[in-house]
Design a protein around this motif. Structure first.
Motif, PDB file in Angstrom:
ATOM      1  N   LEU A   1      18.289  -3.174  -2.239  1.00  0.00           N
ATOM      2  CA  LEU A   1      17.949  -4.435  -2.497  1.00  0.00           C
ATOM      3  C   LEU A   1      16.190  -4.664  -1.661  1.00  0.00           C
ATOM      4  O   LEU A   1      15.485  -5.592  -2.556  1.00  0.00           O
ATOM      5  N   HIS A   2      15.644  -3.990  -0.643  1.00  0.00           N
ATOM      6  CA  HIS A   2      14.527  -4.107  -0.829  1.00  0.00           C
ATOM      7  C   HIS A   2      13.166  -4.133  -1.793  1.00  0.00           C
ATOM      8  O   HIS A   2      12.237  -4.715  -2.187  1.00  0.00           O
ATOM      9  N   GLU A   3      13.885  -3.132  -3.052  1.00  0.00           N
ATOM     10  CA  GLU A   3      13.025  -2.623  -3.323  1.00  0.00           C
ATOM     11  C   GLU A   3      13.035  -3.693  -4.621  1.00  0.00           C
ATOM     12  O   GLU A   3      12.097  -4.109  -5.191  1.00  0.00           O
TER      13      GLU A   3
ATOM     14  N   PRO B   1       2.433  -9.442  -1.410  1.00  0.00           N
ATOM     15  CA  PRO B   1       4.378  -7.896  -1.834  1.00  0.00           C
ATOM     16  C   PRO B   1       4.710  -7.903  -1.066  1.00  0.00           C
ATOM     17  O   PRO B   1       6.241  -8.081  -1.304  1.00  0.00           O
ATOM     18  N   HIS B   2       4.423  -8.622   0.045  1.00  0.00           N
ATOM     19  CA  HIS B   2       5.653  -9.541   1.284  1.00  0.00           C
ATOM     20  C   HIS B   2       5.796 -10.463   1.969  1.00  0.00           C
ATOM     21  O   HIS B   2       5.731 -10.591   3.379  1.00  0.00           O
ATOM     22  N   GLY B   3       5.248 -11.436   0.742  1.00  0.00           N
ATOM     23  CA  GLY B   3       4.931 -12.974   0.927  1.00  0.00           C
ATOM     24  C   GLY B   3       6.242 -13.637   0.651  1.00  0.00           C
ATOM     25  O   GLY B   3       7.531 -12.926   0.795  1.00  0.00           O
TER      26      GLY B   3
ATOM     27  N   ALA C   1      13.858  -6.476  -4.544  1.00  0.00           N
ATOM     28  CA  ALA C   1      13.415  -7.870  -4.040  1.00  0.00           C
ATOM     29  C   ALA C   1      12.468  -8.091  -4.431  1.00  0.00           C
ATOM     30  O   ALA C   1      11.344  -9.112  -4.631  1.00  0.00           O
ATOM     31  N   HIS C   2      11.763  -6.906  -4.224  1.00  0.00           N
ATOM     32  CA  HIS C   2      10.032  -7.014  -5.175  1.00  0.00           C
ATOM     33  C   HIS C   2      10.442  -7.418  -6.902  1.00  0.00           C
ATOM     34  O   HIS C   2       9.309  -7.776  -6.910  1.00  0.00           O
ATOM     35  N   LEU C   3      11.369  -6.370  -7.534  1.00  0.00           N
ATOM     36  CA  LEU C   3      10.705  -6.419  -8.642  1.00  0.00           C
ATOM     37  C   LEU C   3      11.585  -8.020  -8.657  1.00  0.00           C
ATOM     38  O   LEU C   3      10.947  -8.670  -9.718  1.00  0.00           O
TER      39      LEU C   3
ATOM     40  N   SER D   1      12.978  -6.758   6.932  1.00  0.00           N
ATOM     41  CA  SER D   1      11.831  -5.939   7.309  1.00  0.00           C
ATOM     42  C   SER D   1      10.570  -5.458   6.846  1.00  0.00           C
ATOM     43  O   SER D   1      11.107  -4.862   5.850  1.00  0.00           O
ATOM     44  N   ARG D   2       9.191  -4.984   6.472  1.00  0.00           N
ATOM     45  CA  ARG D   2       8.565  -5.253   5.290  1.00  0.00           C
ATOM     46  C   ARG D   2       7.844  -4.136   4.977  1.00  0.00           C
ATOM     47  O   ARG D   2       7.592  -3.638   4.022  1.00  0.00           O
ATOM     48  N   THR D   3       8.243  -3.011   6.420  1.00  0.00           N
ATOM     49  CA  THR D   3       8.091  -1.184   5.966  1.00  0.00           C
ATOM     50  C   THR D   3       9.276  -1.522   5.797  1.00  0.00           C
ATOM     51  O   THR D   3      10.499  -1.952   6.197  1.00  0.00           O
ATOM     52  N   HIS D   4       9.815   0.499   4.937  1.00  0.00           N
ATOM     53  CA  HIS D   4      11.022   1.004   4.818  1.00  0.00           C
ATOM     54  C   HIS D   4      10.432   2.424   4.930  1.00  0.00           C
ATOM     55  O   HIS D   4      10.459   3.438   4.396  1.00  0.00           O
ATOM     56  N   ARG D   5       9.670   2.417   6.593  1.00  0.00           N
ATOM     57  CA  ARG D   5       9.690   4.521   6.482  1.00  0.00           C
ATOM     58  C   ARG D   5      10.815   4.096   8.199  1.00  0.00           C
ATOM     59  O   ARG D   5      11.406   5.746   8.188  1.00  0.00           O
TER      60      ARG D   5
ATOM     61  N   ARG E   1       0.850  -1.043   0.404  1.00  0.00           N
ATOM     62  CA  ARG E   1      -0.398  -0.146  -0.066  1.00  0.00           C
ATOM     63  C   ARG E   1       0.921   1.100   0.006  1.00  0.00           C
ATOM     64  O   ARG E   1       1.134   1.996  -0.999  1.00  0.00           O
ATOM     65  N   GLU E   2       2.109   1.173   0.660  1.00  0.00           N
ATOM     66  CA  GLU E   2       2.966   2.161   0.734  1.00  0.00           C
ATOM     67  C   GLU E   2       3.296   3.084   0.041  1.00  0.00           C
ATOM     68  O   GLU E   2       3.655   3.744  -1.318  1.00  0.00           O
ATOM     69  N   LEU E   3       3.789   1.083  -1.571  1.00  0.00           N
ATOM     70  CA  LEU E   3       4.082   1.455  -2.894  1.00  0.00           C
ATOM     71  C   LEU E   3       3.145   2.131  -3.190  1.00  0.00           C
ATOM     72  O   LEU E   3       3.407   3.419  -4.309  1.00  0.00           O
ATOM     73  N   LEU E   4       1.719   1.977  -3.502  1.00  0.00           N
ATOM     74  CA  LEU E   4       0.982   2.249  -4.417  1.00  0.00           C
ATOM     75  C   LEU E   4       0.626   3.616  -4.759  1.00  0.00           C
ATOM     76  O   LEU E   4       0.621   4.073  -5.323  1.00  0.00           O
TER      77      LEU E   4
HETATM   78 ZN   LIG Z   1       8.502  -3.875   0.512  1.00  0.00          ZN
END
Ligand SMILES: [Zn+2]
Ligand SMILES: [Zn+2]
Length: 199
Positions: free
Chosen positions: A93-95, A112-114, A97-99, A130-134, A2-5
């Motif tokens: 690297l976190h991002e 998304p973070h599965g 990993a999504h790609l 961690s799934r959050t990057h804030r 959601r934070e990405l969207l």
């Molecule tokens: Zn993420």
């Protein structure tokens, strides 16, 4: 996700933006980040490495990074550079990993973070990510959050916290009042919304 969207609107454009160029004035590709991406993928998925665009987005607020799956883009908050190089690398690297998770499972619907993302994180050398990057960025937002301005001479100071006691301008108290506190020279406190660097 959601934070990405929330960061995606306006970003879905052509995937090729020349290095160093400004796109719509707020995104800038960074060849060094892209080199890090290719290095990270050289033993995992070199074809994906060749596709990824990475850079800085000066419009980000509280999100450290965003991955745009459709066009293999990664955009990071410019303020991360002031936190530390480790923070830049970790967020990259976190991002990534999504790609990578998407690239490995192009037809499956994945969280998304599965599990697929967690495996990608492990493969990229950030197991247990961690799934959050804030957080790192909010930590930075805490800095220089209040401005104390002297109503008389205009001198100002920045503070992380709002002062608990009235504070007066030392310069004016010394110059006009023998160094004693005077309400006249009391700082006016305002909060400052820290902006990412402009490009
Ligand atoms: Zn993420
Ligand atoms: Zn003053």
């Amino acid at each position: 996700m959601r934070e990405l969207l929330s960061q995606i609107e306006g970003l879905l454009g052509p995937s090729h933006i020349p290095p160093g160029s400004v796109s719509r004035g707020f995104r800038r590709r960074d060849p060094l980040l892209e080199e890090k991406v290719r290095k990270a993928l050289q033993n995992l998925d070199p074809p994906l490495g060749a596709l990824v665009t990475a850079g800085w987005n000066s419009r980000m607020r509280t999100t450290a990074g965003v991955a745009i799956l459709g066009c293999n883009q990664i955009w990071l908050h410019p303020g991360l550079r002031e936190v530390s190089e480790e923070e830049v690398d970790r967020t990259l690297l976190h991002e990534l990993a999504h790609l990578l998770a998407r690239h490995r499972h192009p037809h499956r619907r994945i969280e998304p973070h599965g599990e697929e993302w967690r495996v990608a994180c492990r493969d990229l050398g950030i197991p247990g990510e961690s799934r959050t990057h804030r957080l790192p960025f909010q930590a930075r937002r805490m800095k220089r959050h209040f401005i104390l301005r002297c109503p008389v001479c205009g001198r100002h100071h920045e503070r992380v916290r709002r002062p608990r006691r009235p504070l007066a301008c030392l310069h004016c108290c010394l110059t006009h009042n023998g160094g004693l506190y005077d309400e006249k020279f009391r700082f006016v406190v305002s909060s400052k919304d820290l902006q990412p660097e402009d490009y």
